[in-house]
Write an enzyme that holds these catalytic residues in place. Structure first.
Site, PDB file in Angstrom:
ATOM      1  N   LYS A 172       0.743  -1.287  -0.088  1.00  0.00           N
ATOM      2  CA  LYS A 172      -0.016  -0.303  -0.424  1.00  0.00           C
ATOM      3  C   LYS A 172       1.021   1.360   0.049  1.00  0.00           C
ATOM      4  O   LYS A 172       1.464   1.006   0.286  1.00  0.00           O
ATOM      5  CB  LYS A 172      -1.204  -0.145   1.066  1.00  0.00           C
ATOM      6  CG  LYS A 172      -0.331  -0.546   2.519  1.00  0.00           C
ATOM      7  CD  LYS A 172       0.901   0.799   3.108  1.00  0.00           C
ATOM      8  CE  LYS A 172       0.369   1.613   2.647  1.00  0.00           C
ATOM      9  NZ  LYS A 172       1.644   2.968   3.992  1.00  0.00           N
ATOM     10  N   TYR A 257      -4.031   4.227   6.352  1.00  0.00           N
ATOM     11  CA  TYR A 257      -4.635   3.223   7.521  1.00  0.00           C
ATOM     12  C   TYR A 257      -6.068   3.869   8.025  1.00  0.00           C
ATOM     13  O   TYR A 257      -7.411   2.788   8.068  1.00  0.00           O
ATOM     14  CB  TYR A 257      -3.956   2.914   8.279  1.00  0.00           C
ATOM     15  CG  TYR A 257      -2.523   2.192   8.027  1.00  0.00           C
ATOM     16  CD1 TYR A 257      -2.563   0.637   8.528  1.00  0.00           C
ATOM     17  CD2 TYR A 257      -1.285   2.956   7.261  1.00  0.00           C
ATOM     18  CE1 TYR A 257      -1.162   0.430   7.427  1.00  0.00           C
ATOM     19  CE2 TYR A 257      -0.747   2.059   7.230  1.00  0.00           C
ATOM     20  CZ  TYR A 257      -0.117   1.317   7.144  1.00  0.00           C
ATOM     21  OH  TYR A 257       0.659   0.219   7.132  1.00  0.00           O
TER      22      TYR A 257
HETATM   23  P1  NAD Z   1      12.344   1.511   1.517  1.00  0.00           P
HETATM   24  O1  NAD Z   1      12.739   3.217   0.981  1.00  0.00           O
HETATM   25  O2  NAD Z   1      12.955   0.946   3.385  1.00  0.00           O
HETATM   26  O3  NAD Z   1      12.561   0.558   1.338  1.00  0.00           O
HETATM   27  C1  NAD Z   1      12.784   1.286  -0.979  1.00  0.00           C
HETATM   28  C2  NAD Z   1      12.684   0.145  -1.546  1.00  0.00           C
HETATM   29  O4  NAD Z   1      13.081   0.530  -2.791  1.00  0.00           O
HETATM   30  C3  NAD Z   1      15.034   0.938  -1.378  1.00  0.00           C
HETATM   31  O5  NAD Z   1      15.530  -0.809  -0.978  1.00  0.00           O
HETATM   32  C4  NAD Z   1      15.223   0.696  -2.626  1.00  0.00           C
HETATM   33  O6  NAD Z   1      16.998   0.614  -2.978  1.00  0.00           O
HETATM   34  C5  NAD Z   1      14.523   0.569  -3.761  1.00  0.00           C
HETATM   35  N1  NAD Z   1      14.616   1.542  -4.812  1.00  0.00           N
HETATM   36  C6  NAD Z   1      14.713   1.825  -6.265  1.00  0.00           C
HETATM   37  N2  NAD Z   1      14.130   2.444  -6.591  1.00  0.00           N
HETATM   38  C7  NAD Z   1      14.046   3.610  -5.413  1.00  0.00           C
HETATM   39  C8  NAD Z   1      13.994   4.813  -6.255  1.00  0.00           C
HETATM   40  N3  NAD Z   1      14.375   6.050  -7.098  1.00  0.00           N
HETATM   41  N4  NAD Z   1      14.199   5.888  -4.967  1.00  0.00           N
HETATM   42  C9  NAD Z   1      14.512   5.008  -3.722  1.00  0.00           C
HETATM   43  N5  NAD Z   1      14.264   3.544  -3.901  1.00  0.00           N
HETATM   44  C10 NAD Z   1      14.657   3.412  -4.796  1.00  0.00           C
HETATM   45  O7  NAD Z   1      11.159   1.611   1.928  1.00  0.00           O
HETATM   46  P2  NAD Z   1       9.685   1.066   2.281  1.00  0.00           P
HETATM   47  O8  NAD Z   1      10.265   1.646   4.311  1.00  0.00           O
HETATM   48  O9  NAD Z   1      10.340  -0.109   2.429  1.00  0.00           O
HETATM   49  O10 NAD Z   1       8.623   1.519   1.802  1.00  0.00           O
HETATM   50  C11 NAD Z   1       8.661   0.601   0.764  1.00  0.00           C
HETATM   51  C12 NAD Z   1       6.775  -0.026   0.513  1.00  0.00           C
HETATM   52  O11 NAD Z   1       6.220  -0.538   0.899  1.00  0.00           O
HETATM   53  C13 NAD Z   1       6.469   1.965   0.114  1.00  0.00           C
HETATM   54  O12 NAD Z   1       5.332   1.388  -0.736  1.00  0.00           O
HETATM   55  C14 NAD Z   1       5.457   1.714   1.297  1.00  0.00           C
HETATM   56  O13 NAD Z   1       4.535   2.866   1.258  1.00  0.00           O
HETATM   57  C15 NAD Z   1       5.185   0.118   2.180  1.00  0.00           C
HETATM   58  N6  NAD Z   1       5.284  -0.056   3.245  1.00  0.00           N
HETATM   59  C16 NAD Z   1       4.735  -0.517   3.557  1.00  0.00           C
HETATM   60  C17 NAD Z   1       3.893  -0.771   5.349  1.00  0.00           C
HETATM   61  C18 NAD Z   1       3.654  -1.466   5.970  1.00  0.00           C
HETATM   62  O14 NAD Z   1       3.051  -1.771   6.925  1.00  0.00           O
HETATM   63  N7  NAD Z   1       1.954  -2.468   4.632  1.00  0.00           N
HETATM   64  C19 NAD Z   1       5.195  -0.488   5.749  1.00  0.00           C
HETATM   65  C20 NAD Z   1       6.666   0.444   5.428  1.00  0.00           C
HETATM   66  C21 NAD Z   1       6.742   0.526   4.228  1.00  0.00           C
END
Ligand code: NAD
Length: 425
Positions: A172, A257
């Site tokens: 999401k 949420y």
């Molecule tokens: P994050 O920034 O920690 O990870 C993102 C990943 O994408 C990294 O490994 C990064 O290297 C990669 N990436 C590839 N291309 C990129 C770019 N152009 N710019 C930035 N990063 C790039 O993010 P996250 O917290 O892991 O979130 C990822 C997804 O998960 C999002 O859609 C977020 O909304 C969702 N999320 C959901 C929950 C949940 O509880 N369901 C919690 C946190 C995040």
């Protein structure tokens, strides 16, 4: 032997309750097919391991975990994007699933991917980068790709995954525009693969209990839902603060949420929203996105949800549903762990406030197991692409309302937003 048949009897009872709770009384094709999944699970339960109880019969009974599928029978997942959520929650949660295993990784950082692959027993040949991602098509171990990338990248990676013939679980918010959500749904339909949006809270046992309370009329007619989800953001350079990658600030990230909870807990769709937001000029974190956003959603029954989300307030996550016969409250709500449910219902003419004992579950494990069972039993996921599309339409309307200062009317969704109820873990 006696213990074994008692166990089976117990399980059949639990399965029957789960089916009844799922409202599977009159079965559509999809539900009937889900039911056939239940019977498969029942036969799997015969393989459950029995242990002699350690404690007296006056103590609460020990639970033996499982049954768990053997590795060769599990549904194989490719995890796309190795950031905080994948490393902190999703990959560790595979160890708590019953039906899933990680079999491939997609990352722009090959050294990081190699380390993680070694930790989780994933073959080096099953590591892909963003260019070679499409080669996943010829990897028979992968049945599902789980997209865990910045929000605006979801559409491209969902569509490429679907075109590679893989079922899709997508984090999401589903995307950053209604048009992208529609393209994702169309691509998955055309490729005949399942699309599930990872709304973990819809699989979490306390939220499931509230759904049942509302469904059984224990709270009476819902009048009000109040919900808050806020956290204080750090690094101003992260993608969450860049509109092109995030699609917005706190609203699509954490406010979603509250919005999604108001919809799935009430079982209603809002007919009107009004929103307001704040974007301070002097804080480098909020050059492109809002710091806080509050909105009111009005539902056809007269229910009103008042929700707030923030990127500048200290972590605060709670929610209360108020009906004309009782209330239910999750405080904290929305986190990965530590949720607490309190309810007040009328019993024998008295208000009874209670904290129901509900065993916690790893939300990512139950969500992934749901996806695995949908793939195995050919059932539409409970939180389908249409569910993500509906949230995105409402998020757009909240932003429009904040811009114009006027309420925005919402059309009813064109299609059902949810598939059959998930089976209890
Ligand atoms: P994050 O920034 O920690 O990870 C993102 C990943 O994408 C990294 O490994 C990064 O290297 C990669 N990436 C590839 N291309 C990129 C770019 N152009 N710019 C930035 N990063 C790039 O993010 P996250 O917290 O892991 O979130 C990822 C997804 O998960 C999002 O859609 C977020 O909304 C969702 N999320 C959901 C929950 C949940 O509880 N369901 C919690 C946190 C995040």
């Amino acid at each position: 032997m006696a213990a074994q048949s008692a166990n089976r009897r117990d399980f059949l009872r639990v399965a029957a309750v789960a089916v009844a709770a799922s409202g599977l009384g009159s079965l559509s094709d999809a539900q009937a097919s889900q039911l056939s999944g239940v019977s498969k699970t029942i036969s799997a339960q015969q393989d459950a391991v029995d242990l002699t109880p350690l404690h007296a019969s006056t103590e609460s009974p020990d639970k033996t975990p499982g049954p768990f599928d053997a590795p060769s029978e599990r549904i194989g997942f490719a995890v796309v994007g190795l950031g905080h959520l994948s490393l902190g929650q999703i990959l560790p949660a595979f160890g708590k699933t019953k039906h899933c295993r990680p079999v491939a990784l997609v990352s722009g950082d090959s050294a990081k991917a190699a380390k993680i692959a070694a930790q989780y027993g994933i073959r080096e040949s099953s590591i892909y980068d963003y260019k070679s991602y499409d080669d996943i098509r010829s990897n028979p171990d992968v049945q599902v790709t789980y997209i865990v990338l910045p929000n605006s990248m979801h559409a491209e990676y969902v569509i490429r995954g679907a075109n590679s013939g893989k079922h899709i679980l997508c984090e999401k918010p589903m995307a950053t525009s209604v048009a992208d959500c529609e393209r994702m749904i169309a691509a998955c339909k055309a490729a005949n693969v399942k699309l599930m949006i990872a709304y973990r809270q819809q699989y979490e046992p306390m939220n499931r209990a509230i759904v049942k309370l509302v469904h059984d009329g224990k709270l009476g007619a819902l009048r009000s839902i109040i919900a808050t989800n806020a956290q204080n953001q750090g690094d101003p350079l992260q993608w969450r603060q860049k509109i092109a990658l995030s699609g917005g600030g706190c609203l699509p990230d954490v406010g979603i949420y509250c919005l999604n909870a108001a919809r799935f807990l009430s079982g209603e769709e809002p007919s009107e929203v009004r929103g307001t937001l704040h974007q301070p000029e002097d804080d480098p974190r909020f050059r492109e996105v809002e710091e806080s956003c509050s909105f009111i959603a009005k539902f056809p029954s007269g229910l009103i949800a008042a929700c707030s989300s923030g990127y500048g307030a200290h972590k605060s996550q709670w929610m209360r549903l108020e009906g004309d016969r009782g209330w239910a409250e999750l405080n904290p709500a929305f986190g990965y762990t530590g949720l607490k449910l309190r309810t007040s219902t009328v019993q024998d003419g008295h208000d009874v406030v209670s904290e129901p004992l509900i065993e916690a579950a790893d939300q990512f494990a139950v969500e992934m197991d749901h996806m695995a069972l949908c793939v195995r039993n050919n059932v539409q996921p409970h939180t389908s692409g249409e569910e993500g599309l509906q949230d995105q339409s409402i998020i757009d309307a909240i932003y429009e309302s904040a811009r114009t200062g006027k309420s925005v009317s919402l059309a009813a969704p064109r299609e059902a937003t949810r598939g059959p109820e998930p089976i209890a873990p």
